[in-house]
Scaffold this active site. Structure first.
Site, PDB file in Angstrom:
ATOM      1  N   GLY A  90       7.195   5.080   7.871  1.00 32.71           N
ATOM      2  CA  GLY A  90       6.325   6.247   8.019  1.00 32.71           C
ATOM      3  C   GLY A  90       6.543   6.880   9.383  1.00 32.71           C
ATOM      4  O   GLY A  90       7.590   6.701  10.017  1.00 32.71           O
TER       5      GLY A  90
ATOM      6  N   GLU B 134      10.217   1.402  10.220  1.00 36.32           N
ATOM      7  CA  GLU B 134      11.188   2.466   9.927  1.00 36.32           C
ATOM      8  C   GLU B 134      10.479   3.788  10.136  1.00 36.32           C
ATOM      9  O   GLU B 134       9.600   4.152   9.348  1.00 36.32           O
ATOM     10  CB  GLU B 134      11.676   2.349   8.475  1.00 36.32           C
ATOM     11  CG  GLU B 134      12.476   1.111   8.179  1.00 36.32           C
ATOM     12  CD  GLU B 134      13.843   1.139   8.839  1.00 36.32           C
ATOM     13  OE1 GLU B 134      14.378   2.239   9.077  1.00 36.32           O
ATOM     14  OE2 GLU B 134      14.372   0.067   9.127  1.00 36.32           O
TER      15      GLU B 134
ATOM     16  N   GLU C 161       9.355  15.928  15.142  1.00 42.69           N
ATOM     17  CA  GLU C 161       9.765  15.878  13.735  1.00 42.69           C
ATOM     18  C   GLU C 161       8.899  16.850  12.932  1.00 42.69           C
ATOM     19  O   GLU C 161       7.676  16.825  13.037  1.00 42.69           O
ATOM     20  CB  GLU C 161       9.579  14.459  13.191  1.00 42.69           C
ATOM     21  CG  GLU C 161      10.078  14.318  11.783  1.00 42.69           C
ATOM     22  CD  GLU C 161       9.868  12.905  11.234  1.00 42.69           C
ATOM     23  OE1 GLU C 161       8.782  12.349  11.441  1.00 42.69           O
ATOM     24  OE2 GLU C 161      10.795  12.392  10.598  1.00 42.69           O
TER      25      GLU C 161
ATOM     26  N   LYS D 248       0.859  -1.185   0.000  1.00 43.51           N
ATOM     27  CA  LYS D 248       0.000   0.000   0.000  1.00 43.51           C
ATOM     28  C   LYS D 248       0.891   1.230   0.000  1.00 43.51           C
ATOM     29  O   LYS D 248       1.514   1.571   1.008  1.00 43.51           O
ATOM     30  CB  LYS D 248      -0.918   0.046   1.230  1.00 43.51           C
ATOM     31  CG  LYS D 248      -1.958   1.149   1.076  1.00 43.51           C
ATOM     32  CD  LYS D 248      -2.380   1.803   2.373  1.00 43.51           C
ATOM     33  CE  LYS D 248      -1.595   3.016   2.759  1.00 43.51           C
ATOM     34  NZ  LYS D 248      -1.696   4.197   1.897  1.00 43.51           N
TER      35      LYS D 248
ATOM     36  N   THR E  57       6.244   7.921  13.393  1.00 48.06           N
ATOM     37  CA  THR E  57       6.305   7.120  14.615  1.00 48.06           C
ATOM     38  C   THR E  57       4.902   6.847  15.148  1.00 48.06           C
ATOM     39  O   THR E  57       4.617   5.737  15.622  1.00 48.06           O
ATOM     40  CB  THR E  57       7.190   7.838  15.652  1.00 48.06           C
ATOM     41  OG1 THR E  57       8.528   7.838  15.132  1.00 48.06           O
ATOM     42  CG2 THR E  57       7.176   7.148  16.999  1.00 48.06           C
TER      43      THR E  57
ATOM     44  N   CYS F  50      13.464  11.389   6.433  1.00 43.50           N
ATOM     45  CA  CYS F  50      13.436  10.894   7.807  1.00 43.50           C
ATOM     46  C   CYS F  50      14.736  11.202   8.523  1.00 43.50           C
ATOM     47  O   CYS F  50      14.764  11.417   9.717  1.00 43.50           O
ATOM     48  CB  CYS F  50      13.166   9.397   7.819  1.00 43.50           C
ATOM     49  SG  CYS F  50      14.268   8.460   6.761  1.00 43.50           S
TER      50      CYS F  50
END
Ligand code: NDP
Length: 496
Positions: A234, A256, A389, A180, A236, A290
């Site tokens: 994607g 990740e 982030e 996806k 957290t 990231c």
């Protein structure tokens, strides 16, 4: 306006209409023009894709292949990707506005992942274990087997590179794959699946793509009974949710996730390199990476000069059309992300930071997604902008004078994805690298990665590793086989 390209789901080796009627538009963030449309899939689409992947996993033309035959297919995949690198790069740029110069580089390197894992597939061997049971009259060997059907979910920032981090090792292991992609960037995955089956000869059902939203298609995928392994890249927050689902269903999950990486400049650093390295860390890819070096720690003795020079360099960055190979910074990928970036800048100012440069939409560029490279000074490590982030071109500059305190502050974050260290003193560099809690550390560089070196996060930046032999191990489970050599089974009541 150009014709809108309309796509279906890619299941069992062909494009098939979705079970649902809803669709999502794909826009070019440079000018906001819609150029493609994909299905917003349903749980039924996921069922069909998982069934196809299960069938392929059990069929002789995939599970029955010898390692050398699978390796040969993976090399064919690499060649097809090489041959279509320009086309794939253009699709990537049109989906998320990332620079064509970066996407060309990424697409020209994807084949290397498949070639590397082809070689792993051919050369990986099992173990024999020197067990001492029954006075050594037992033989024990360990073999590795693929998990089965992988459910993979990916983000929008480097769609095919991040897909390849999963797909190449999963296929090398012998798994099959249901993917996806992000709703922002679904087209390149559909095209890749088509190329891999039509031109590289992957058997039907080995790589399936179901487009649609995270809370529908993504959720149905990770919770599907037929999925044996989840693999997610994607944020957290979503990663935590997927980890919970995987735990509930007792399947392994590779995660990740996000980062808030420190990029540390000591007073003895080569400043020309360090400034380029800081730019590379936070303004390349418009900060949408990231591993962004979003917390820039600078030794206080050089801080004024460093910020001055960094600001001059930022002022010169060429913002514009990402399709132009001369452009240095493209747009933010979509308006919601642009608004998130702006909100973080406002919050930083409210919490006491100073806007040294940028922070606004330049008025000479089209669309509504451009944001100037932004430099914030007077940032403290406990401010929101230094802890959360952002995923945009926003550098927070913090100063330090003492290495021990620096290390404490650099580690004082929930994340642990990456870090950069700039110094000419190699002893210091290694000491600091040793003390930092991060899965990837660069000394006098930033933002390099490749297929044979492991990549992944400490702490809330993830679980598991991609790339390298560790990346393959994520898709393999081990089986220990015991063989009696004594020819006699005696005491049945003790473990031995
Ligand atoms: P998100 O976590 O928002 O989304 C990632 C993917 O998960 C998308 O395909 C999304 O679908 C899907 N998703 C969302 N909700 C669910 C759910 N409930 N169940 C299943 N799937 C779901 O991340 P972004 O796409 O915004 O990407 C940016 C993030 O990715 C940043 O945090 C970045 O650090 C991280 N990242 C990590 C990398 C790493 O290697 N560590 C590399 C690159 C990015 P949709 O959006 O279509 O609804």
């Amino acid at each position: 306006m150009a014709d809108i390209e309309s796509y279906d789901q890619f299941i069992d080796g062909e494009f098939v209409p979705s079970d649902g009627a809803e669709r999502a538009d794909v826009e070019f963030p440079y000018n906001g023009e819609t150029w493609a449309s994909v299905p917003l899939g349903t749980a039924t689409d996921v069922d069909r894709a998982v069934d196809a992947a299960r069938d392929a996993f059990e069929r002789d033309d995939w599970a029955g292949l010898h390692p050398s035959e699978r390796a040969s297919l993976l090399r064919d995949v690499a060649t097809v990707i090489d041959d279509h690198a320009d086309e794939l790069a253009e699709l990537e740029t049109r989906q998320n506005g990332k620079l064509i110069r970066e996407m060309n580089g990424q697409m020209n390197s994807l084949g290397d992942w498949f070639r590397y894992y082809a070689s792993q597939c051919e050369t990986r061997e099992g173990d024999t274990i020197p067990v001492e049971s029954k006075d050594g009259e037992m033989f024990n060997y360990v073999v590795e087997e693929p998990y089965g059907v992988v459910g993979a979910i990916t983000p929008w920032n480097s769609p095919l590179l991040l897909t390849t981090f999963k797909l190449a090792p999963a296929l090398a292991a012998g798994c099959t794959f249901v993917h996806k992609p992000s709703t922002q960037t679904p087209v390149s995955a559909l095209r890749l699946a088509d190329l891999l089956h039509e031109e590289a000869g992957l058997p039907a059902g080995v790589y399936n793509v179901v487009t649609g939203g995270g809370s529908t298609v993504g959720d149905a995928l990770v919770n599907h009974d037929g999925v044996d392994k989840a693999s997610f890249t994607g944020s957290t927050g979503v990663g935590r949710h997927i980890g919970k689902s995987a735990g509930e269903n007792l399947i392994p999950a590779s995660l990740e996730l996000g980062g808030k990486s420190p990029n540390i400049v000591f007073d003895d650093a080569n400043l020309d390199n360090a400034i380029n390295g800081v730019i590379k860390g936070i303004f390349a890819a418009t900060g949408q990476t990231c591993l962004a070096g979003s917390r820039v720690f600078v030794h206080e003795d050089i801080a004024d000069e460093f910020v001055e020079r960094l600001t001059e360099r930022a002022r010169d960055i060429d913002l514009g059309d990402p399709r132009d190979p001369e452009t240095e910074m493209g747009p933010v990928a979509f308006r919601d992300q642009w608004e998130t970036d702006r909100e973080y800048i406002q919050t930083a100012l409210k919490e006491g930071a100073t806007l040294r440069f940028g922070g606004h939409q330049p008025d000479d560029l089209p669309g509504e997604c451009f944001l100037e490279p932004t430099i914030l000074t007077d940032v403290e490590n406990d401010m929101t902008v230094a802890q959360e982030e952002i995923f945009g071109p926003v550098a927070s500059v913090l100063t330090f004078d003492d290495t021990d305190t620096l290390i404490e502050r650099a580690n004082d974050t929930d994340f642990g994805l990456a870090a950069g260290i700039w110094t000419e003193d190699f002893r210091k560099a290694h000491r600091v690298a040793d003390a930092l809690e991060a899965g990837t550390i660069w000394i006098n560089e930033y933002r390099t990665l490749t297929y044979n070196s492991p990549f992944g996060g400490y702490k809330d930046s993830g679980l598991g590793r991609e790339n390298g032999h560790e990346g393959l191990e994520e898709y393999l489970q081990t089986k220990s086989v015991w063989v009696d050599l004594a020819g006699e089974v005696d005491d049945p009541f003790t473990l031995g």
